[in-house]
Every structure is written in C-alpha cells, then in structure tokens.
Design a protein around this motif. Structure first.
Motif, short mmCIF file in Angstrom:
data_model
loop_
_atom_site.label_atom_id
_atom_site.label_comp_id
_atom_site.label_asym_id
_atom_site.label_seq_id
_atom_site.Cartn_x
_atom_site.Cartn_y
_atom_site.Cartn_z
N CYS A 191 2.82 -8.86 -0.16
CA CYS A 191 3.92 -9.65 0.85
C CYS A 191 4.80 -10.15 0.15
O CYS A 191 5.87 -10.28 0.42
CB CYS A 191 2.93 -10.16 1.99
SG CYS A 191 3.86 -11.33 3.18
N GLU B 13 6.94 -8.18 -2.21
CA GLU B 13 8.03 -7.19 -1.73
C GLU B 13 8.80 -7.62 -0.38
O GLU B 13 9.50 -7.01 -0.02
CB GLU B 13 7.39 -5.78 -1.51
CG GLU B 13 6.97 -5.01 -2.71
CD GLU B 13 6.03 -3.79 -2.29
OE1 GLU B 13 6.29 -3.51 -1.19
OE2 GLU B 13 5.60 -3.04 -3.24
N LEU C 2 6.94 -12.84 8.22
CA LEU C 2 6.33 -11.94 7.53
C LEU C 2 4.90 -11.77 7.98
O LEU C 2 4.02 -12.81 8.01
CB LEU C 2 6.26 -11.83 5.89
CG LEU C 2 7.76 -12.22 5.28
CD1 LEU C 2 7.82 -12.07 3.71
CD2 LEU C 2 8.79 -10.60 5.96
N LYS D 101 7.48 -7.75 2.50
CA LYS D 101 6.94 -7.00 3.45
C LYS D 101 5.51 -7.64 4.18
O LYS D 101 4.85 -8.28 3.44
CB LYS D 101 6.69 -5.64 3.02
CG LYS D 101 8.17 -4.90 2.69
CD LYS D 101 7.63 -3.56 1.78
CE LYS D 101 8.95 -2.82 1.64
NZ LYS D 101 8.58 -1.43 0.96
N ASP D 102 5.31 -7.25 5.36
CA ASP D 102 6.07 -6.63 6.26
C ASP D 102 6.65 -7.56 7.05
O ASP D 102 6.29 -8.67 7.87
CB ASP D 102 5.03 -5.73 7.33
CG ASP D 102 4.29 -4.63 6.37
OD1 ASP D 102 5.10 -3.85 5.53
OD2 ASP D 102 3.16 -4.30 6.57
N GLU D 103 8.07 -7.45 7.46
CA GLU D 103 9.02 -8.00 8.53
C GLU D 103 8.28 -8.01 9.67
O GLU D 103 8.39 -6.71 10.14
CB GLU D 103 10.36 -8.25 7.94
CG GLU D 103 11.07 -9.09 8.81
CD GLU D 103 12.48 -9.37 8.47
OE1 GLU D 103 13.12 -9.98 9.20
OE2 GLU D 103 13.16 -8.57 7.42
N GLY E 241 11.61 -9.08 -2.66
CA GLY E 241 12.30 -8.40 -1.74
C GLY E 241 13.56 -9.13 -1.39
O GLY E 241 13.76 -10.18 -1.79
#
Length: 357
Positions: free
Chosen positions: A322, A325, A114, A327-329, A9
C-alpha cells in the motif's frame, strides 16, 4: 512486484529511489498479500514510507498485533474516521475493513484514503443492500432509519441517523416514541437496544457479523463456570449477549461482573477494573489492546477462534504494498458522501458520538 517497487504511487508527491529489498517477496494469494514478516526492518521501512508519503496510519482494534503496533493511531472505526478528518496529513492509510475506510472518506472527502487490501470486506455490512433497504423503507414510509456505523456509504446515504454500539440506546431514545424505527443491520445489537428501551415499534433487520454471531451462549456459560471469579465483557453484536444476561439473572454469574460493552467501552472498563481475570466475547484482535491497557489483568477469549479473516487480510505485506504503490484507494462519490455524512452528523449532535463498534 520488484520492478513496480522503485517508486511511490502517484497519490503522493514524494518519490522513493530505493525500496527495502524485502518488498520483492510480496506475493498475492487468495487470502491476501503475504511473503513479508513484521520484522524490525519491516517496521522501519513502513515508518519511512509513511513519512515520505505524508501519510498517517490508522488501525482498528481487531487488526493483527503487528499492524496495531506500527500504526499512528489505534481505535474503533468511528473514532478513527473522525480522527482522519482532524490529522494534518492529507493521506490516510486505514488498516481495517472496507466500510471503515469509506466512513473515513465520507468525513474527509478532500483527503486520499487508502486501504491496504480492498478485498477486506465485512459480513455485517454486506448483510443488507441499498435495494433491500429501499424496499424495507417502502413498507414503513413514516419510519426513521437508524443504521449502525458498520454499513456501507450507500446505506448511510439512505439512513436518517447512524449509531454506534455504545450510543445506540441513546440514539433510539432521542426519537419520538410514536415513530416507528427501522434498525439495521445487526440483529443482536438491535435486540439489545429493544430490550433496554422497551420500544415495541423498533423493527430489526436480520443481519449479523459472522464472527460475533459465532460466539455462542454454551461457550460463554462453560467459560464462565470454569472461571467463576472473572468479569465478563460481551460485545452487543455477539450471539451470546442474551445468554450473558440470562446467566446474571439466574445467579450463575454475579450481575455486577457482566458488562455489555463496545470495543471502546471494553478499554475504558479494563483501565478501571479491579478484577484479576476478564473473559472477553468479541473478535480476538481486541485482546492485544486490552492487555496493553491493563497488563496486570488476565484477559481470555470466550472463543479463541473468533478471528475475522477480513480484518486479518491487512497483513504486513499488504501494508508495505500500500505504501509503495499507493493502493488501494477508496472512492465515495461526492453526492453520496455529502448525504451520508448527514446521518453521521445527526448522531454526533445528540451529544455522545460513542465508540464505533
């Protein structure tokens, strides 16, 4: 997933040209991300991706054993959040529930935080809303608000001083005895603090952690009677904490064997204990760290069904996704973070930051 797993990401400047083939097996379901087992190959890929992202992995004591084992640091939520601010890495992967990652963001506003699955919530943190707290404060306009760290950023921003399960008594005792206190959100921790301090002007919110509340006194009594020589570690969030003290008071269990402890306190006690067996009343993920701390001791859960489904949403697949990608922030607006950090800092200034929970 296979197509999106070719690059990291944009949270990191590092770029990965190839990703472990097992990433193509990640599937998303109602219980979280699955499809990946914590093999040696998985562990090697997690370490590689973390290095390339410049990320440090933090894992709470209640996480799955595989997640705890792969993490750079394991501990309670507050200790990990404070550590997040100290480590040199600019990216924090917090393997825990959402409010914990929020706390890390509050204490490290310039870092990227994250959480492997943003759906990992907390029944205790959700047991009070900002609007409910505002209404409660309006009923007691001169009261001091003391909030357990197991709360959202929004609640911390409405709080005068935070506390942990290990320093809650000290925090309350630091407040002028004439001032009323609104203690939230955990009713069992609040009852424990009220019992120890004798504060009659301590008002307690009726919240609870559904996992800890489910560890009941009958189970604890039965387990204690069938293991009469065992020590008993009880988390103050548990619905059975009062029962533990009753058993000690009535002589069913030796008083010196009953210990009301935070997760950090349990680890400290485990390293020093001379007992051969310890009964543990908290979320069962804690057993992994206790057994590592004192492998010669037989640690047993008071309730072996006391597993937090939210904590267990941080799966091997979720952590892999995580790191691939970004994610998730987790986001906390700067003003909320600034105000919320003051309630945490006031607690630290008392002199005993204590264990997070």
């Amino acid at each position: 997933m296979a197509n999106s797993a070719t690059r990291l990401g944009t949270q990191s400047s590092a770029v990965v040209d190839t990703v472990w083939a097992g990433a193509a097996n990640i599937v998303d379901g109602p219980g979280g991300f699955g499809g990946v087992e914590p093999t040696e190959e998985w562990a090697a890929e997690i370490k590689r991706l973390a290095r390339m992202r410049g990320a440090t992995i933090l894992a709470h004591n209640y996480q799955l054993p595989a997640i705890q084992d792969i993490a750079d640091h394991v501990g309670d939520s507050l200790a990990l959040s404070r550590l997040a601010a100290e480590v040199p890495e600019d990216e924090i992967v917090f393997c825990g529930v959402h409010f914990m990652a929020e706390t890390a963001k509050i204490l490290s506003p310039s870092k990227t935080v994250l959480i492997p699955d943003q759906r990992a919530g907390c029944s205790l943190a959700d047991s009070i809303t900002a609007e409910q707290l505002r209404e409660w404060k309006a009923d007691y306009p001169q009261a001091i608000v003391v909030s357990y760290v197991n709360t959202t950023a929004e609640i911390k921003a409405l709080t005068d001083i935070c506390c942990t399960s290990s320093n809650a008594v000290e925090v309350v005792e630091s407040i002028d005895p004439s001032r009323e206190i609104l203690f939230l959100p955990d009713q069992f921790l609040g009852a424990h603090v009220k019992r120890i301090t004798g504060r009659e002007n301590l008002h307690i919110w009726a919240g609870e952690c559904h996992v800890h509340a489910g560890i009941n006194g009958d189970e604890l009594a039965a387990k204690s009677r069938s293991h009469p020589d065992a020590e008993l570690y009880v988390h103050p969030e548990c619905g059975c904490a009062t029962s533990a003290l009753y058993l000690a008071g009535e002589g069913f269990v030796s008083a010196d064997k009953v210990k009301i402890l935070s997760t950090g306190g349990m680890l400290d006690a485990a390293r020093k204990t001379g007992a051969k067996q310890v009964l543990v009343a908290t979320e069962i993920g804690m057993l992994h760290q206790l057994r590592r701390a004192a492998p010669e001791v037989d640690f047993q859960a008071v309730n072996d069904r006391a597993s937090c489904g939210y904590m267990k949403m941080i799966t091997p697949a979720a952590l892999l996704r995580c790191l691939i990608e970004g994610k998730d922030e987790v986001h906390v607006d700067l003003e909320t973070a600034h105000v919320a950090s003051k309630s945490v800092q006031r607690m630290i200034e008392i002199g005993n930051p204590g264990g997070g929970e």
